[in-house]
Write an enzyme that holds these catalytic residues in place. Sequence first.
Site, PDB file in Angstrom:
ATOM      1  N   ASN A  66       0.822  -1.209   0.000  1.00 28.65           N
ATOM      2  CA  ASN A  66       0.000   0.000   0.000  1.00 28.65           C
ATOM      3  C   ASN A  66       0.856   1.258   0.000  1.00 28.65           C
ATOM      4  OD1 ASN A  66      -2.332  -1.520   0.110  1.00 28.65           O
ATOM      5  ND2 ASN A  66      -2.734  -1.149   2.274  1.00 28.65           N
ATOM      6  N   ARG A 390     -11.619  -3.881 -13.761  1.00 29.01           N
ATOM      7  CA  ARG A 390     -10.493  -4.758 -13.424  1.00 29.01           C
ATOM      8  C   ARG A 390     -10.978  -6.196 -13.544  1.00 29.01           C
ATOM      9  NH1 ARG A 390      -6.683  -1.431 -11.090  1.00 29.01           N
ATOM     10  NH2 ARG A 390      -7.449   0.246  -9.752  1.00 29.01           N
ATOM     11  N   ARG A 420      -6.051   1.970 -12.898  1.00 33.14           N
ATOM     12  CA  ARG A 420      -4.648   2.124 -12.519  1.00 33.14           C
ATOM     13  C   ARG A 420      -3.973   0.793 -12.188  1.00 33.14           C
ATOM     14  NH1 ARG A 420      -2.389   6.791 -11.168  1.00 33.14           N
ATOM     15  NH2 ARG A 420      -4.328   7.732 -10.434  1.00 33.14           N
ATOM     16  N   HIS A 450     -16.231   3.495 -14.145  1.00 34.49           N
ATOM     17  CA  HIS A 450     -16.028   2.672 -12.953  1.00 34.49           C
ATOM     18  C   HIS A 450     -17.295   1.894 -12.595  1.00 34.49           C
ATOM     19  CE1 HIS A 450     -15.016   2.173  -8.515  1.00 34.49           C
ATOM     20  NE2 HIS A 450     -13.916   1.754  -9.108  1.00 34.49           N
ATOM     21  N   TYR A 483     -12.556  -9.504  -1.180  1.00 37.46           N
ATOM     22  CA  TYR A 483     -13.257  -8.223  -1.076  1.00 37.46           C
ATOM     23  C   TYR A 483     -14.725  -8.497  -0.741  1.00 37.46           C
ATOM     24  CZ  TYR A 483      -9.489  -5.669  -3.551  1.00 37.46           C
ATOM     25  OH  TYR A 483      -8.311  -5.098  -3.936  1.00 37.46           O
ATOM     26  N   ARG A 579     -14.050   2.526   5.453  1.00 36.67           N
ATOM     27  CA  ARG A 579     -12.870   1.689   5.653  1.00 36.67           C
ATOM     28  C   ARG A 579     -11.569   2.482   5.622  1.00 36.67           C
ATOM     29  NH1 ARG A 579     -11.677  -1.163   0.736  1.00 36.67           N
ATOM     30  NH2 ARG A 579      -9.967   0.285   0.479  1.00 36.67           N
ATOM     31  N   HIS A 607     -15.468  -3.486   0.872  1.00 32.90           N
ATOM     32  CA  HIS A 607     -15.416  -2.800  -0.420  1.00 32.90           C
ATOM     33  C   HIS A 607     -16.784  -2.369  -0.929  1.00 32.90           C
ATOM     34  CE1 HIS A 607     -14.395  -2.532  -4.854  1.00 32.90           C
ATOM     35  NE2 HIS A 607     -13.369  -1.895  -4.313  1.00 32.90           N
TER      36      HIS A 607
END
Length: 724
Positions: A66, A390, A420, A450, A483, A579, A607
Amino acid sequence: MTQADFLNAPFPEPVEIPAAHVTGPKRFFNRELSWVAFNWRVLEEATNPKVPLLERVRFVSISATNLDEFYTVRVAGLRELAREGHTIPAADGLTPAEQLSEINETARKLLQEQQATWNKLKRELEAEGIRILTLSKLTRDDKAFLQDYFLSQVFPVLSPLAIDPAHPFPFIPNTGFCLALQLIRESDGVSRQALLPIPAQIDRFVRLSSDPSEHRVLPLEDLLILHLGSLFPGYRLEGHCAFRVLRDSDLEVEEEAEDLVREFEVALKRRRRGEVIRMKLTAGAPERLRATIMEELAIGEEEVVEVKGLLGLADLKELVIDSRPDLLWPSYTPRVPERVQDHEGDMFAAIKQKDMLLHHPYETFDMVVRFLAQAANDPNVLAIKQTLYRTSKDSPIVAALCEAAEDGKSVTALVELKARFDEAANIRQSRKLERSGAHVVYGFTNYKTHAKISTVVRREGDRLVTYTHYGTGNYHPITAKIYTDLSFFTCDDALGRDATKVFNYLSGYAQPEVLENLAISPHSLKPRLLEMISREADFARAGKPAEIWAKMNSLIEPEVIDALYAASQAGVKINLVIRGICGLRPGIKGLSENIRVKSIVGRFLEHSRIVCFGNGAGLPNKRARVFISSADWMGRNLNRRVETLVETTNVTVKAQIVSQIMAANMADEAQSWVLNPDGTFTRHPIGEGDTGFSCHKFFLENPSLSGRGSAGAADVPELTHSKD
């Protein structure tokens, strides 16, 4: 704790701050510093004795990964702004230079704590037979094994590089890891410098024994030091160090790129060659080597971080081994919804019965794959449309879409190239889809898409029925195992029409004039949120019960935060589960005394995005307005991305979201951190000898309401726990 205990718990006593702070920039927390605080919470899980040992090692690895990504993207951007002299402050009043200073200070402390935590875990691992060896601990048999391993598995991949006028300093890519060597030629005593890049294609830790009762490993860099004679014959080692490079990984794409795919392929190459923004170097490096590296990489002291310990802690994930299940989370098998089983696996029949909401990873993501695979093989299916932000390398989703296209069905795939760090993978997937005959579109150059939407158009008798999937997470079967996300399946005509209009917008740029049950950014999503928050404030001012429950990854959009502050001042009770990043200051008198914020960090990565409005009554209640979304409440999501906000109206789905998912998240004690008015986080207090209520454990043990079949009851299970 029971659900009633949580709902009836009083809000904490509000804190007073100067009046100027209530209305000025200090009413917000800094975005970047809030992210660093989140990564501190991730690292804290590595010290939590209630977490299995190898899972704690994983948390150290996640924290390191991270932080690397944070520096290559967010810090790189701030650094560029500061260098160009930008002094425009963020919402909290800090300039780019001021943010960089505070980030670097707390990040250095975080790096030190990562090493200290790893050293403690290393001792615990040794007690469990998992040993990270040093060269001095190798036996004769170890060295014989390593000699063979080096020559057969490592030597062919290495590229030792001299550093002299005839051999310029090589390019070190982002996250590149190298040994720097000071060598002496034994024949004449001449000193030389060299680099030995450590290949990322080889495991960082070399296992020395196949005995299942022990796990002894040697770091790859130590193996290389041991065999330098094979790489530099005739030289002896005078000194060495290791270093690791982080480069600016942000991407710039021409606004009107004629061929977006080709433009991204070029941009990815630019990313690889981005400026060095940080270099980690082993402490005590020889001065001459240190100076050479800094000069050749064109960096100053502010970009150098000396590390006393192991470089590249992200690689510790290799030590999380399946052969020691006693040191891992207990295994579980994701559930197949009972209703799908009742219909013998027929997703269309299960959805046609009524709307269905699946909670991943507790309910298997295979149902999403099955939905599309079934569509690909169904002769009655005419068309499939799918967004892809993704996904995995060998994606079963992409495979199903290709199969459908090859079978002659109309397939449209919106592939987002700007996801990304997944840009290259998405380019490969788009090429594969195009070869199969699918229509591939890339959305907008100035907006990321998205939204998570899939539609299947199926002929049933004399009419066409649209089956729609709206998700809060990516179509990625790997991340769907860790997730927590929601998958909403429906054949509601209005939601199908809405989804089709969004796809038409993405492929044809025609902004939909009317959406029936859906709001999308960057057009109607934020106005819808602000409207709903304002309505709840109106209920409070009218003396009616007024509540908002919301859950997401990040909350930093100033206009939305100010709307929540206004609702709090009107008397709305607001409970937030955030979160990661949170720019809202809870518990401030005259500003946010009716707002509570908590963060859940545990076995699964929270998530899903949810927001519930009491609608003139307390929560939970049947009148509540309940929404799921692909969007966090951030400027980029609400103003610069295509996102969805879907209202659910099915009674069972609403009960599942409000009384099961949201209530359990807010009642969680075992994995929760409470945000204080000063920006610090405090672990949720748990009594001695008490494990505390765990929402993750609760979800593992209780199936989702809307997926229950004829064998299950529709009651919402009570949130309770007992002391162990």
